[in-house]
Design an enzyme around this catalytic site. Sequence first.
Site, PDB file in Angstrom:
ATOM      1  N   LEU A  47       0.835  -1.193   0.000  1.00  0.00           N
ATOM      2  CA  LEU A  47       0.000   0.000   0.000  1.00  0.00           C
ATOM      3  C   LEU A  47       0.873   1.247   0.000  1.00  0.00           C
ATOM      4  CD1 LEU A  47      -2.197  -1.467   2.763  1.00  0.00           C
ATOM      5  CD2 LEU A  47      -3.175  -0.719   0.600  1.00  0.00           C
ATOM      6  N   ASP A  48       0.511   2.166  -0.845  1.00  0.00           N
ATOM      7  CA  ASP A  48       1.153   3.470  -0.823  1.00  0.00           C
ATOM      8  C   ASP A  48       0.551   4.225   0.352  1.00  0.00           C
ATOM      9  OD1 ASP A  48       2.415   5.890  -1.739  1.00  0.00           O
ATOM     10  OD2 ASP A  48       0.443   6.472  -2.468  1.00  0.00           O
ATOM     11  N   LYS A  49       1.291   5.166   0.911  1.00  0.00           N
ATOM     12  CA  LYS A  49       0.745   5.880   2.059  1.00  0.00           C
ATOM     13  C   LYS A  49      -0.108   7.080   1.630  1.00  0.00           C
ATOM     14  CE  LYS A  49       3.048   8.897   4.345  1.00  0.00           C
ATOM     15  NZ  LYS A  49       2.175  10.071   4.340  1.00  0.00           N
TER      16      LYS A  49
END
Lengths: 70, 827
Positions: free
Chosen positions: B526-528
Amino acid sequence: MGNAPRGVSTLALPPVTVLFLLIPAALLLAGLGVLGFRWAVRSGQYDDVRTPALRMLLDDEDETSPKPNG
Amino acid sequence: MIDTLSAPAEPTVAPDTPCAHCGLPVTDAPVLQHGHAFCCTGCAVVFDALSQAGLDGSYYRVRALDTSAARPAQAVAPDAHVLAEMDTPRFLAEETTAVEGGDRRVTLFVDGVHCAACVWLAERLPAELDGVHAARLDLAAARLTLTFDPLRVPLSAVAAWLARFGYDARPARQAATEGRTAAERRMLTKMGIAWALAGNAMLLAFAFYSGLSVDTDGGLAHFARYLSLALATVSVAYAGMEFFRRAWASIRFAWHDRSLARLHMDVPISLGILVGYAQSAWATITGHGEVWFDSILVLTAALLTSRYLQLRARRLAGEASDRLLALVPALARRVEHDGTEALVHADELAHDDRVLVQPGEVVPVDGRVVEGASSLDNAVLTGESRPEAVRSGERVQAGATNLSAPLVVAVEATGDATRVGQLLAFVRAADAARAPTALLADRLGGWFVGTVLVLAAAAFLLGLPHGPDVALHRVVALLVISCPCALGMATPLAFAVGAGRAARTGLFVKREDAFEALPKTTAVVLDKTGTLTEGRMTVIETAGSAEALALAAALERTSLHPIARAVEGAAPPNVPDATDVTAEAGSGLSGWVGGRFVQVGRPAWIAASDPQSLADALDRFSADGLTPVAVAVDGRLALALGLGDALRPEAPAFLKRLARDGRTAYLLSGDHPSVAARVGAALGLPEERVLGGVSPEGKRAFVERLAQTETVAMVGDGVNDAAALQAAHVGVSVGGGALAARMAAPVFALHPGLAPLERLFDGSARVMGAVRAGLALSFAYNVAGALAAMAGLVTPLVAAVAMPLSSLAVIGIAIGQRSFGRATAGS
């Protein structure tokens, strides 16, 4: 009673002979249908099948201001 | 007492009152205007625009008629560069086509259209703007085709008119969609002709099934057979070619690899069609034996139908991703030698040209700042949510948004030579080079061919005692009836239906293998910024007086900076007016509010450390990975704010769900490691699975490494994620982020947040359920059919009934799948 009409018996062909004509005629009609379909596809009538269904809801086009161009 | 006095005198509106424009609850901060309550200013503006134009009555009436209406558009601010580009002669020449009478035709993507009222509004353009002659909206593709007279109305005026009602119009770059439309039209024509041929062959076959036989009615029977042969020849040569070509390619591939497993489903399909056709043609010419024309023609037509539906589902998803706009603006403000500025195309810029970037604009080139100081939002490229201060002499990159003050940049690279351009070029190249993953059904192809050939040999041997004629008949019957029509349709149909349903909920699946890979996913990266978090600054922690917050907001109201937006958002609605506000780039603002001197900005710039408690709070915020902002009133600290990118409320539940499903979550961020660590800790992720400060190239490398051992789904929203999205087994880009990421991702969601992801995991598991059920059913059919053929029970009539029935059953399973809309609508 019992006597076949004279005109038919002298033809000496089975009564389904007309199919030799009707089947090609039916195929011809089907061919016309196919041509019509091809035209409809080429002119883009199947590209968008959702919007036209909604467009019929829009019926009061000219109430507020008439369209200047058709 | 004081509270009620300071609150504005408003009529009380219950939080669940529907917004007068969009119908969603107005929550506890309604916007009140003209006696109506709205959920946000955007809705209020659109409502206002509609009523001023006298269009409100019809708009809301038409919308009420359309039950599929989702949330309507909110007002948008059109991008000045896009508007300016639309009026350039070059745009008119390249992106519009001439029609009779000097008019031009152009296609625009219009974001925000969703219902009948939108169609009505957009197609009123000719009545509202002089010079627009025709407007046609394609709702599913969000494409508006306009015929207009460029001398009487600039295209930018059209876009501005649409923007008033919340529709964001962008030029649709043409080439890509046209190819897809042409391919789809070709396939549709082919399908129509195949069905017409099949229908007529069935009618002729009816005569045979009702007793017409070569032995009793010689002439007519021969006539009907030859006609069927003619129909079948056209169908096999024209429509069947679709399968033969792919089958041949797969045979050559298998031959090259010396591996039967390489054969895909088109091989047994072609085998069945050709053997059935050859046997029937032979029977027609020799005058004895059975004909299978109707069965193979219906089979061909049914298979083409599933291919067509698949193509159409792909096109809809593809078009949605075409709405992706050029991230780097096509236009730049070049500063000429005489000091004037000119709007030019970015690709006309030369090395060392000077480009002016106003606040709020996107930097069009890679280069070096030669004049001015400002702060930049680099999130699109790095994922770093904090604005970055730049000064003269420092490097800037294309794609960054200028936040506070004008900058003059000396050009070093443009277009594909910029860093963002290179990233996108990689994504494009990888997309083109990526071989389509063989789908489950196709992987069964080789196995299927082998089995059918063995069974055919067995049928021949078993039939031999009855004579070679009977044996041969059984072999043909077996090959025809086990032609994997249902098997060939099960997967594409289930995918097409699933993708169509998903699209209606705002999820676009561009590649079918995503459905297969998603349920098998073991690692989710997951990208933040923008994915797990809101992607914008908000005030997370405060210490100090609430009054100072209003004073700070008074100053911040004058700035575009995201910190300013955050402070303003945290303040009460009625803030006093500020005077003499001066901004120091990268540091903060100072000014006068009601006779008091107020400063808002970096603690170091304010340089006040009194009282100590607030100074300590600022230090603590900083240590927590938040951006500290100090507010001083008359030289004394009054308020300490900790700003950060707030976690999405649904994020913890989503991560718990991933863990429950046995998927490992990783957090990958381009943002500062301390910020990533704070978010990771808040989500309860172990430290080793939280990585901060990762470059776009680093993200790609990480995903590639992980993908060697696990099935990886990457979720991101920025250009910085694009390469990693491409490298993962499934890339999912979530809405609200950079549109460029959508190009890289086989799946993208229109709506921001994590809720679409949950739907995606649930939905694709159900789609795969339908695929497996369809495959199981068609296998059962094929086994039964093969056994019957070996026993000599299969006649053309049996095949003509059994084959369409098996296909219908598979279609029923595909359509009846409980995925996406179906499953969630009830809950």
